[in-house]
Design an enzyme around this catalytic site. Sequence first.
Site, PDB file in Angstrom:
ATOM      1  N   SER A 248       0.820  -1.207   0.000  1.00 54.92           N
ATOM      2  CA  SER A 248       0.000   0.000   0.000  1.00 54.92           C
ATOM      3  C   SER A 248       0.862   1.268   0.000  1.00 54.92           C
ATOM      4  O   SER A 248       1.626   1.479  -0.936  1.00 54.92           O
ATOM      5  CB  SER A 248      -0.957  -0.058   1.200  1.00 54.92           C
ATOM      6  OG  SER A 248      -1.935   0.941   1.141  1.00 54.92           O
TER       7      SER A 248
ATOM      8  N   ASP B 179      -9.603  -5.354  -4.883  1.00 54.02           N
ATOM      9  CA  ASP B 179      -8.994  -4.308  -4.058  1.00 54.02           C
ATOM     10  C   ASP B 179      -9.679  -2.963  -4.322  1.00 54.02           C
ATOM     11  O   ASP B 179      -9.658  -2.458  -5.441  1.00 54.02           O
ATOM     12  CB  ASP B 179      -7.495  -4.203  -4.358  1.00 54.02           C
ATOM     13  CG  ASP B 179      -6.720  -3.450  -3.294  1.00 54.02           C
ATOM     14  OD1 ASP B 179      -7.316  -2.575  -2.637  1.00 54.02           O
ATOM     15  OD2 ASP B 179      -5.526  -3.742  -3.131  1.00 54.02           O
TER      16      ASP B 179
ATOM     17  N   HIS C 216      -7.347  -5.694  -0.503  1.00 60.27           N
ATOM     18  CA  HIS C 216      -6.183  -5.008   0.067  1.00 60.27           C
ATOM     19  C   HIS C 216      -5.579  -5.744   1.264  1.00 60.27           C
ATOM     20  O   HIS C 216      -4.356  -5.848   1.378  1.00 60.27           O
ATOM     21  CB  HIS C 216      -6.594  -3.597   0.478  1.00 60.27           C
ATOM     22  CG  HIS C 216      -5.488  -2.594   0.393  1.00 60.27           C
ATOM     23  ND1 HIS C 216      -4.956  -2.156  -0.801  1.00 60.27           N
ATOM     24  CD2 HIS C 216      -4.803  -1.925   1.365  1.00 60.27           C
ATOM     25  CE1 HIS C 216      -4.001  -1.261  -0.569  1.00 60.27           C
ATOM     26  NE2 HIS C 216      -3.895  -1.109   0.730  1.00 60.27           N
TER      27      HIS C 216
END
Length: 410
Positions: free
Chosen positions: A183, A353, A386
Site C-alpha cells: 500500500s 482491491d 487489500h
Amino acid sequence: MEVADSVTCMILLILFCGSAAGNRKALYSFKAQENAIAMAPSSDNGICKSMVETHGYDCEEHTVTTQDGYILSMQRIPVGRSGGTPGNRPPVLLQHGILMDGITWLLLPPEQSLAFVLSDNGYDVWIANSRGTKYSKGHKSLSPKDPAYWDWSWDELVAYDLPATFQYIYDQTGQKLHYVGHSQGTLIALAALSKDQLLNMLRSAALLCPIAYMGQMTSPLAKNAADNFIAEAVYWLGLSEFDPRGDAVVNLLKDICSKPGIDCTNLLTSFTGQNCCLNSSIVNIFLDHEPQPSATKNMVHLAQMIRQGTIKMYDYIDEVENMKHYGQATPPAYNMTSIPNDFPVFLSYGGEDALSDVNDVKLLLGSLKDHDGDKLVVQYRYDYAHADYVMAENAKQDVYDPLIAFFRLQ
C-alpha cells in the site's frame, strides 16, 4: 447486506474521526514540550519481545534517526527459526502501509507471515516502522504532543524515512537490499525510484497492492472522506495527529467480533474491498495492534490524490506557500515513467482491491510499458483485496512464494 455495510461505515467513521476529536485538547497545544521528548521503546517492550521471540526466532531492536530528527524503530530477524549463520544473507526491508506499523508482517502464524517466511528462506529480514507509529514516536527535539511533530505527509517518508532506513541497513550488512512494500509502502518506493533515489543500495522491489494513481479507487469510506474533505476538516480543527485507535472503540469492536455468528472480516470490506481469504480470528489479532496513527497532513495529501487522480507532492492550495516550498505555483509531480527500465520490479495486485483499484494499477502499468520485459513481473489475483496481501491464510502460496522466487533471480 446493506444494513451491515452501513454499520461497517459507521464504525469505521468512528474509528477514523471520533477518536481524533477526543484528542483535540492535547493536539491543539502549541506550547513546547520541555523534557518530554519521546524516545524509542526499550527492547523489553518492543516488537521483538512481543511478536517475534515468542515464536522462537532471534530478533534485534534497532533505531535510526532521520535527517529531520525522527527516531525510527526497526526490527531485524537475522536468521530463521532453524538457525544458521547470520551476516551473509541477502537483506530485505519490509515497509508497511498507511495506518499500520511493522506488525503488519507478523499478524499471521509463523508459517504464513511474510517476515518469518523470508527469514526461514535464508533472508536477513528488516522491519520498518514509519514515523508517528507506536514504536517510532521518537524525535531529537519534538514531542508527539507538539503539532510540529506531525507536520509531514508521505513526501517526508520519501525524502527522509526511506533514505535513513536504507542507509542504515546497507551500512550494517554491506549489501544491497531487496524491498517489499504494501500500500503506502509501495507509493513511497515508487516516488523515490521516480527521482532516481536509493538505487545504489537496492537490488529489487516487490510492490503489493501498488499505490500511485488513486483517482479511480472504489473504497466507499476512503472516497467519501476525500470527496467531503473530511481530512481537511480535521486538519482545520487543529488536529495534527490522525489517531484512529481509541481504546473504547477498539474494545467495542472486539466485543462485537466475539459474539457468535459475527464475522468481523466484513468490517474491513467498506475500506479495503471484499477480502477473499481472511480467517475470522485475524480481526481480533489485528485490533490488538492496529490501526496506528498518521499525520492528518498525510491523510490530506492522500485525499488530494484521490480527488485529482494525480501523483504529486503535497498541495498547500495557496500559490505563495507552494512557491515557498517548491519554487513553483503548483506542486511538482512524481513522474512514474522516470523509473529506470532495467530496475527489477515484482508487482502484485488484486481484482477485489478497493484501495489499489485495478484501473489505477493499469495507469501505473501504462507508465511502466517500456520496462525491460525480464525486469518486470506482474501478478494479478482476481479474488484478492487489500488486506489479503498481508493477512490471507493462503498468501504464502499465492503471493509470497512467487515473490521469493523473483528475489532469488536478482
